[in-house]
Each structure stands twice: as structure tokens, then as C-alpha cells.
Write an enzyme that holds these catalytic residues in place. Structure first.
Site, PDB file in Angstrom:
ATOM      1  N   ASP A 169       2.439  12.009  -0.341  1.00  8.50           N
ATOM      2  CA  ASP A 169       3.276  11.012   0.312  1.00  8.50           C
ATOM      3  C   ASP A 169       3.195   9.766  -0.564  1.00  8.50           C
ATOM      4  O   ASP A 169       2.144   9.140  -0.665  1.00  8.50           O
ATOM      5  CB  ASP A 169       2.722  10.738   1.718  1.00  8.50           C
ATOM      6  CG  ASP A 169       3.458   9.615   2.440  1.00  8.50           C
ATOM      7  OD1 ASP A 169       4.410   9.051   1.876  1.00  8.50           O
ATOM      8  OD2 ASP A 169       3.063   9.313   3.587  1.00  8.50           O
ATOM      9  N   LYS A 224      10.659   1.213   1.184  1.00  8.61           N
ATOM     10  CA  LYS A 224       9.643   0.310   0.649  1.00  8.61           C
ATOM     11  C   LYS A 224       9.964  -0.101  -0.788  1.00  8.61           C
ATOM     12  O   LYS A 224      10.071  -1.277  -1.069  1.00  8.61           O
ATOM     13  CB  LYS A 224       8.263   0.930   0.763  1.00  8.61           C
ATOM     14  CG  LYS A 224       7.734   0.752   2.184  1.00  8.61           C
ATOM     15  CD  LYS A 224       7.063   1.940   2.737  1.00  8.61           C
ATOM     16  CE  LYS A 224       6.743   1.731   4.215  1.00  8.61           C
ATOM     17  NZ  LYS A 224       6.417   2.970   4.890  1.00  8.61           N
ATOM     18  N   TRP A 279      -1.746   6.682   7.471  1.00  7.09           N
ATOM     19  CA  TRP A 279      -0.625   7.603   7.254  1.00  7.09           C
ATOM     20  C   TRP A 279      -1.104   9.015   6.948  1.00  7.09           C
ATOM     21  O   TRP A 279      -0.519   9.987   7.410  1.00  7.09           O
ATOM     22  CB  TRP A 279       0.305   7.086   6.155  1.00  7.09           C
ATOM     23  CG  TRP A 279       1.101   5.914   6.632  1.00  7.09           C
ATOM     24  CD1 TRP A 279       1.042   4.641   6.160  1.00  7.09           C
ATOM     25  CD2 TRP A 279       2.073   5.895   7.695  1.00  7.09           C
ATOM     26  NE1 TRP A 279       1.892   3.830   6.861  1.00  7.09           N
ATOM     27  CE2 TRP A 279       2.540   4.573   7.801  1.00  7.09           C
ATOM     28  CE3 TRP A 279       2.578   6.861   8.566  1.00  7.09           C
ATOM     29  CZ2 TRP A 279       3.503   4.191   8.746  1.00  7.09           C
ATOM     30  CZ3 TRP A 279       3.533   6.485   9.509  1.00  7.09           C
ATOM     31  CH2 TRP A 279       3.980   5.163   9.589  1.00  7.09           C
TER      32      TRP A 279
END
Ligand code: PLP
Length: 360
Positions: free
Chosen positions: A171, A195, A102
Site C-alpha cells: 500500500d 495524497k 493502515w
């Protein structure tokens, strides 16, 4: 219905109580004669949902007064672009620490919108650790250092956030509300809800109020953080259902004791699985440096591809679901976000012990 134990990486398991409460009020929202998702986002009923979720986000995350909360759309992926669009105007640079897939994507996307550079990358080492602060190379003129607090695919986590003399941007998609945030080090923190916080559709951005004073105004309205702040995240139609569900999940977290309780539960659940891996005599292997192991995504390998396939196939009859590793890395991944009960993790550990005994 018997629910499965859902180890999916995202979207993922949500608290049953929350799903049931949403079901019960879905068709006729509090006697309005319509559902919430049919109602104006300017209605008093939605306003209460919106403001309630906002204030719960502030209290559960323990957000200081000089940090604003925004509810946006587009997922963490849109933030990969919005962060540099808003913060890197005027020639400022963004440094990226790449500790997994990511972070690499965030850096690649940012390169379309500003001067970015890699301050550290763990790619050559196979993404098995985070850097020591001394290994991070911060160039002059750096506006922010971007980190991924938890790499969902590689199972790598920053146990502490580096203090390198420039503001951090993080993030936190896959470990939101599972750990305390040292706010004074951050100018901006973002994550998709799907999530740890709720269904897909809403992205939460925490941004320092003073940062908003200097953001780029030469952007389409939706892309400007300051526009969303001024409009209290009602600049355009918000994702009403996702915000409503997130509010319920945040309330559920608050009722369970907030951050302290969730942080303790995360450590307990991860400890059960890493314990099973480390006690397996090498049958199960996790490649990550132990202090940098994720508490949310536990990745592991078995001795062969055949055994991995057999392990995944054998999980289904035990109602253990979503264990296949990300398609880019293979293996097994158990995602154990906030709503995963300890019982679910214990059931997986029991299966791991049985499978090993039968196949060693
Ligand atoms: C899932 C994930 C993303 C992508 O999120 P979207 O909301 O699907 O855009 C980005 N970063 C991390 C760390 C993730 O876990």
C-alpha cells in the site's frame, strides 16, 4: 484569493498550475461544446485523456514492461479486500507487516477473504519503527507479504523494502511517486490518488502481468484484476474527472524532473521539519526511530495538550492549515506531499520557532 498552505493528510494540496489549467478548460473542453465530465467515456477525447494518464503513470513511476497499470475506484480501502480476493484463492496465505493504523486495517479486511497472518506488528511498541528483515516471520505457503510503505497516521516509513523470499504487495497510498520502487520485489502496488497524485476517486494498481495469469476468476467482474486489465481500465465508467486531474499532476511531476527531483524535494522538505523538531531541545518531539521517519507525514507533540491546542489555533492566522493530528493519535501532523512547496514548509518551520520562543 490567498491560498492557505494546506498540510492536510488527504485529500490534500495540489499544484496551483494544475487547478488553474483545469478551471480554464472545465466548461468547454477543447471546443467540444461540453465539459469532459459530461462526455462519453468511450469518446475520442476521453480516450486521449485516459491513455495519456496511463502512459504518464508508466513513465513517471518508471514502470517496467511486465507490470500492468490499472485505474480503479473504491480507494486503497477496496484494495484491502481485492488483493486477498484475487491472490489468496486455493488456500494460499498472506502475511501482513503491521507498522501502523493502515496496515492493521488492511490485515483485518483481508482476513474476511483469505488465510492471513501477522508477520510482524509494531503495535505494542506504539508504531514507532519498521522491522528489520530478520524480525519478519514468513510462514510456509505464503503467497505475498503485505507492507504499508508509509504509515500516514503514525508517520512511519520503510526506508528500504524487505527482501524475505516471497513477493511483496504494498500500500503506497501516501508516498506514491515520491520514491523509486524496486519493481522486481513486488507483485502488486496500490494507492489512492488523493495524497500525491490528484483528487479522490481513482486508485492506481500496478500488478505484475504474470500475477494476473493466476488470479481468482470466481469473483464478480468488477472485483477481478484481469477483467480491468483486458478492458484497459474501461470495463465500466471510469472516474473520468479524477483520471484527467491525475494526468495533469503526473505531467506536472514529469515537467519538474520526475522521480529524482521529487525524491530530492521530499528529503529536503522533511529535513527542514525534522531539523526544527530535533533542534527544539525537546519542546517538539517526534516518537519515530529517526531512520524510519516518514518523509510525507511529519508527526510531533508539544509539552502539553494546552500548548498543542494553542499551536494549532495560532497556525490559522498564518494561513497554515490542516495541521491537526489524526483523531486516533492526536498531536500535530504536517503532511508534505509532492505538491507542497518548500516555501510552505519553511513557513511552518518559522512558525514553530516563533511559537517555541514565546512559550518555552
Ligand atoms: C489514506 C490511506 C488509505 C485509505 O485510502 P482510501 O483511498 O481513502 O481508501 C489507505 N492506506 C494508506 C497508507 C493511506 O494513507
Amino acid at each position: 484569493m490567498t491560498r492557505v498552505v494546506n498540510f492536510g493528510a488527504g485529500p490534500c494540496t495540489l499544484p496551483l498550475e494544475v487547478l488553474e489549467a483545469a478551471r480554464d478548460e472545465f466548461v468547454d473542453y477543447h471546443g467540444a461544446g461540453m465539459s469532459l465530465i459530461e462526455m462519453s467515456h468511450r469518446s475520442a477525447a476521453y480516450d486521449a485523456v485516459h491513455e495519456g494518464a496511463m502512459s504518464l503513470a508508466r513513465s513517471v513511476f518508471e514502470v517496467p514492461d511486465d507490470v500492468d497499470v490499472l485505474f480503479l475506484q473504491g480507494g486503497a480501502s477496496l484494495q484491502f479486500a481485492m488483493v486477498p480476493m484475487n491472490l489468496l484463492h486455493g488456500g494460499a496465505a498472506g502475511g501482513y507487516v503491521v507498522t501502523g493504523t493502515w496496515g492493521r486495517t488492511a490485515r483485518a479486511d483481508a482476513a474476511h477473504h483469505g488465510a492471513v497472518y501477522t508477520a510482524w506488528s509494531g503495535e505494542d511498541g506504539g508504531f514507532v519503527r519498521v522491522p528489520d528483515p530478520g524480525e519478519i516471520a514468513v510462514s510456509a505457503g505464503t503467497r505475498y507479504l503485505h507492507v504499508t510503505s508509509n504509515e500516514t497516521i503514525n508517520g512511519v516509513r520503510f526506508p528500504d523494502f524487505p527482501d524475505v523470499g516471497v513477493p511483496l504487495v504494498a500500500d503506497m497510498s501516501s508516498d506514491f511517486v515520491s520514491r523509486r520502487i524496486p519493481w522486481d520485489r513486488f507483485d502488486l502496488v496500490y494507492g489512492g490518488a488523493q495524497k500525491n497524485l490528484g483528487p479522490a476517486g481513482v486508485t492506481v494498481v500496478f500488478v505484475r502481468s504474470s500475477t494476473l495469469e493466476g488470479t481468482n476468476r470466481d469473483l464478480a467482474a468488477y472485483l477481478r484484476y484481469d477483467v480491468h486489465r483486458t478492458a484497459r481500465s474501461l470495463y465500466n465508467t471510469p472516474p473520468v474527472f479524477a483520471v484527467y486531474m491525475m494526468g495533469k499532476v503526473l505531467q506536472w511531476m514529469a515537467d519538474r524532473g520526475g522521480l529524482d527531483a521529487i525524491e530530492a524535494a521530499a528529503a529536503e522538505k522533511a529535513g527542514i521539519l525534522y531539523g526544527a523538531i530535533d533542534a527544539s531541545g525537546g519542546f517538539y518531539r517526534n516518537p519515530v526511530v529517526p531512520e524510519h521517519r516518514s518523509l510525507m507525514n511529519v508527526v510531533f507533540r508539544l509539552p502539553s495538550a494546552e500548548l498543542e491546542a494553542a499551536f494549532l489555533a495560532g497556525a490559522a492566522p498564518r494561513r497554515l492549515s490542516g495541521l491537526k493530528g489524526h483523531r486516533s493519535v492526536g498531536g500535530v501532523r504536517a503532511s508534505i506531499y509532492n505538491a507542497m512547496p518548500v516555501d510552505g514548509v519553511a513557513a511552518l518551520a518559522a512558525y514553530m520557532a516563533d511559537f517555541r520562543a514565546a512559550n518555552e
